[in-house]
Design a protein around this motif. Structure first.
Motif, PDB file in Angstrom:
ATOM      1  N   TYR A  12      30.851  -3.985  21.028  1.00  0.00           N
ATOM      2  CA  TYR A  12      29.915  -5.102  21.039  1.00  0.00           C
ATOM      3  C   TYR A  12      30.619  -6.332  21.614  1.00  0.00           C
ATOM      4  O   TYR A  12      31.623  -6.778  21.067  1.00  0.00           O
ATOM      5  CB  TYR A  12      29.419  -5.406  19.627  1.00  0.00           C
ATOM      6  CG  TYR A  12      28.672  -4.254  19.019  1.00  0.00           C
ATOM      7  CD1 TYR A  12      27.301  -4.110  19.216  1.00  0.00           C
ATOM      8  CD2 TYR A  12      29.337  -3.293  18.268  1.00  0.00           C
ATOM      9  CE1 TYR A  12      26.606  -3.045  18.667  1.00  0.00           C
ATOM     10  CE2 TYR A  12      28.651  -2.214  17.725  1.00  0.00           C
ATOM     11  CZ  TYR A  12      27.291  -2.092  17.923  1.00  0.00           C
ATOM     12  OH  TYR A  12      26.607  -1.031  17.391  1.00  0.00           O
TER      13      TYR A  12
ATOM     14  N   ILE B 252      28.255 -12.808  23.149  1.00  0.00           N
ATOM     15  CA  ILE B 252      27.521 -13.394  24.273  1.00  0.00           C
ATOM     16  C   ILE B 252      27.317 -14.894  24.089  1.00  0.00           C
ATOM     17  O   ILE B 252      26.962 -15.350  23.005  1.00  0.00           O
ATOM     18  CB  ILE B 252      26.137 -12.705  24.410  1.00  0.00           C
ATOM     19  CG1 ILE B 252      26.309 -11.213  24.684  1.00  0.00           C
ATOM     20  CG2 ILE B 252      25.285 -13.365  25.482  1.00  0.00           C
ATOM     21  CD1 ILE B 252      27.031 -10.881  25.961  1.00  0.00           C
TER      22      ILE B 252
ATOM     23  N   GLN C 137      24.845 -17.482  24.968  1.00  0.00           N
ATOM     24  CA  GLN C 137      23.426 -17.480  25.352  1.00  0.00           C
ATOM     25  C   GLN C 137      23.106 -18.447  26.481  1.00  0.00           C
ATOM     26  O   GLN C 137      22.136 -18.251  27.196  1.00  0.00           O
ATOM     27  CB  GLN C 137      22.544 -17.790  24.144  1.00  0.00           C
ATOM     28  CG  GLN C 137      22.609 -16.711  23.099  1.00  0.00           C
ATOM     29  CD  GLN C 137      21.807 -17.063  21.856  1.00  0.00           C
ATOM     30  OE1 GLN C 137      21.585 -18.225  21.554  1.00  0.00           O
ATOM     31  NE2 GLN C 137      21.365 -16.037  21.147  1.00  0.00           N
TER      32      GLN C 137
ATOM     33  N   ARG D 118      28.511 -15.683  30.910  1.00  0.00           N
ATOM     34  CA  ARG D 118      27.756 -15.215  29.738  1.00  0.00           C
ATOM     35  C   ARG D 118      28.675 -14.596  28.678  1.00  0.00           C
ATOM     36  O   ARG D 118      28.368 -14.602  27.500  1.00  0.00           O
ATOM     37  CB  ARG D 118      26.699 -14.220  30.209  1.00  0.00           C
ATOM     38  CG  ARG D 118      25.881 -13.588  29.144  1.00  0.00           C
ATOM     39  CD  ARG D 118      24.809 -12.710  29.795  1.00  0.00           C
ATOM     40  NE  ARG D 118      24.193 -11.823  28.850  1.00  0.00           N
ATOM     41  CZ  ARG D 118      23.235 -12.160  28.018  1.00  0.00           C
ATOM     42  NH1 ARG D 118      22.788 -13.391  27.998  1.00  0.00           N
ATOM     43  NH2 ARG D 118      22.716 -11.263  27.193  1.00  0.00           N
TER      44      ARG D 118
ATOM     45  N   GLN E 137      25.662 -11.275  12.536  1.00  0.00           N
ATOM     46  CA  GLN E 137      24.293 -11.052  13.011  1.00  0.00           C
ATOM     47  C   GLN E 137      23.589 -12.345  13.425  1.00  0.00           C
ATOM     48  O   GLN E 137      22.526 -12.293  14.033  1.00  0.00           O
ATOM     49  CB  GLN E 137      23.484 -10.320  11.934  1.00  0.00           C
ATOM     50  CG  GLN E 137      23.982  -8.917  11.656  1.00  0.00           C
ATOM     51  CD  GLN E 137      23.942  -8.023  12.874  1.00  0.00           C
ATOM     52  OE1 GLN E 137      22.971  -7.983  13.610  1.00  0.00           O
ATOM     53  NE2 GLN E 137      25.027  -7.297  13.109  1.00  0.00           N
ATOM     54  N   ASN E 138      24.181 -13.496  13.130  1.00  0.00           N
ATOM     55  CA  ASN E 138      23.607 -14.775  13.567  1.00  0.00           C
ATOM     56  C   ASN E 138      24.038 -15.127  14.983  1.00  0.00           C
ATOM     57  O   ASN E 138      23.627 -16.153  15.513  1.00  0.00           O
ATOM     58  CB  ASN E 138      24.020 -15.906  12.608  1.00  0.00           C
ATOM     59  CG  ASN E 138      23.427 -15.704  11.236  1.00  0.00           C
ATOM     60  OD1 ASN E 138      22.267 -15.357  11.092  1.00  0.00           O
ATOM     61  ND2 ASN E 138      24.245 -15.892  10.221  1.00  0.00           N
TER      62      ASN E 138
ATOM     63  N   GLU F 190      24.758 -13.571  19.142  1.00  0.00           N
ATOM     64  CA  GLU F 190      24.263 -12.538  20.044  1.00  0.00           C
ATOM     65  C   GLU F 190      25.406 -11.648  20.503  1.00  0.00           C
ATOM     66  O   GLU F 190      26.440 -12.131  20.959  1.00  0.00           O
ATOM     67  CB  GLU F 190      23.573 -13.164  21.262  1.00  0.00           C
ATOM     68  CG  GLU F 190      22.918 -12.108  22.135  1.00  0.00           C
ATOM     69  CD  GLU F 190      22.103 -12.707  23.273  1.00  0.00           C
ATOM     70  OE1 GLU F 190      21.802 -11.938  24.197  1.00  0.00           O
ATOM     71  OE2 GLU F 190      21.782 -13.895  23.231  1.00  0.00           O
ATOM     72  N   TRP F 191      25.179 -10.344  20.376  1.00  0.00           N
ATOM     73  CA  TRP F 191      26.153  -9.334  20.787  1.00  0.00           C
ATOM     74  C   TRP F 191      25.457  -8.362  21.715  1.00  0.00           C
ATOM     75  O   TRP F 191      24.286  -8.055  21.551  1.00  0.00           O
ATOM     76  CB  TRP F 191      26.680  -8.577  19.556  1.00  0.00           C
ATOM     77  CG  TRP F 191      27.402  -9.450  18.589  1.00  0.00           C
ATOM     78  CD1 TRP F 191      26.835 -10.198  17.598  1.00  0.00           C
ATOM     79  CD2 TRP F 191      28.792  -9.685  18.523  1.00  0.00           C
ATOM     80  NE1 TRP F 191      27.806 -10.883  16.906  1.00  0.00           N
ATOM     81  CE2 TRP F 191      29.018 -10.593  17.448  1.00  0.00           C
ATOM     82  CE3 TRP F 191      29.886  -9.233  19.249  1.00  0.00           C
ATOM     83  CZ2 TRP F 191      30.292 -11.031  17.110  1.00  0.00           C
ATOM     84  CZ3 TRP F 191      31.153  -9.667  18.886  1.00  0.00           C
ATOM     85  CH2 TRP F 191      31.339 -10.552  17.840  1.00  0.00           C
ATOM     86  N   GLU F 192      26.202  -7.853  22.662  1.00  0.00           N
ATOM     87  CA  GLU F 192      25.650  -6.904  23.619  1.00  0.00           C
ATOM     88  C   GLU F 192      26.450  -5.611  23.516  1.00  0.00           C
ATOM     89  O   GLU F 192      27.670  -5.619  23.597  1.00  0.00           O
ATOM     90  CB  GLU F 192      25.775  -7.510  25.015  1.00  0.00           C
ATOM     91  CG  GLU F 192      25.123  -6.738  26.111  1.00  0.00           C
ATOM     92  CD  GLU F 192      25.184  -7.550  27.396  1.00  0.00           C
ATOM     93  OE1 GLU F 192      24.173  -8.156  27.747  1.00  0.00           O
ATOM     94  OE2 GLU F 192      26.281  -7.594  28.010  1.00  0.00           O
TER      95      GLU F 192
END
Length: 134
Positions: free
Chosen positions: A78, A81, A83, A105, A128-129, A131-133
């Motif tokens: 993961y 990111i 944003q 990014r 979880q707060n 952004e992960w890709e």
């Protein structure tokens, strides 16, 4: 599960003289992350390798970092990111002693990387707060 070790690189004349600490505290990890300068110190990894999970944080030049968390011996990775960052604009960073260009990014601030690292250190999970890709 808990974090069993943290390591960092320290490049002098092309040779890595980094070190590893067993059973680190959050303060140990934070100090290593804050020491990243994108030149001599370019990578910090910490985790529980017996359980197949770790986080890697690299860069540091101009307050830009990349970070990823790995699970299941790198079967799941993961990437953290930014944003507001562009996928097309590239940022040059040195990570693990290697110069590379990364999409803006994927480059995050020091505050963001410290927050993500602390959550991972405490829970071995990505925040979880953020952004992960995958």
């Amino acid at each position: 599960m808990r974090i069993k070790e943290v390591s960092y690189d320290y490049w002098i004349r092309g040779k890595d003289n980094g070190e590893m600490i067993e059973n680190p505290t959050w303060e140990d990890v934070e100090k290593m992350i804050l020491s990243l300068d994108g030149w001599n110190r370019t990578l910090v990894t910490f985790g529980n390798y017996d359980e197949g999970c770790y986080m890697a944080i690299g860069g540091g030049k101009n307050g830009k970092y990349i970070a990823y968390a790995s699970y299941d011996d790198e079967e799941k990775i993961y990437n953290l990111i930014n944003q507001t960052g562009s996928e097309k604009e590239l940022v040059e960073l040195v990570v693990g002693g290697q110069r590379g260009n990364f999409p803006e990014r994927n480059c995050v601030s020091q505050d963001m990387v410290l927050s993500a690292a602390k959550k991972f250190f405490q829970t071995q999970e990505v925040d979880q707060n953020m952004e992960w890709e995958e």
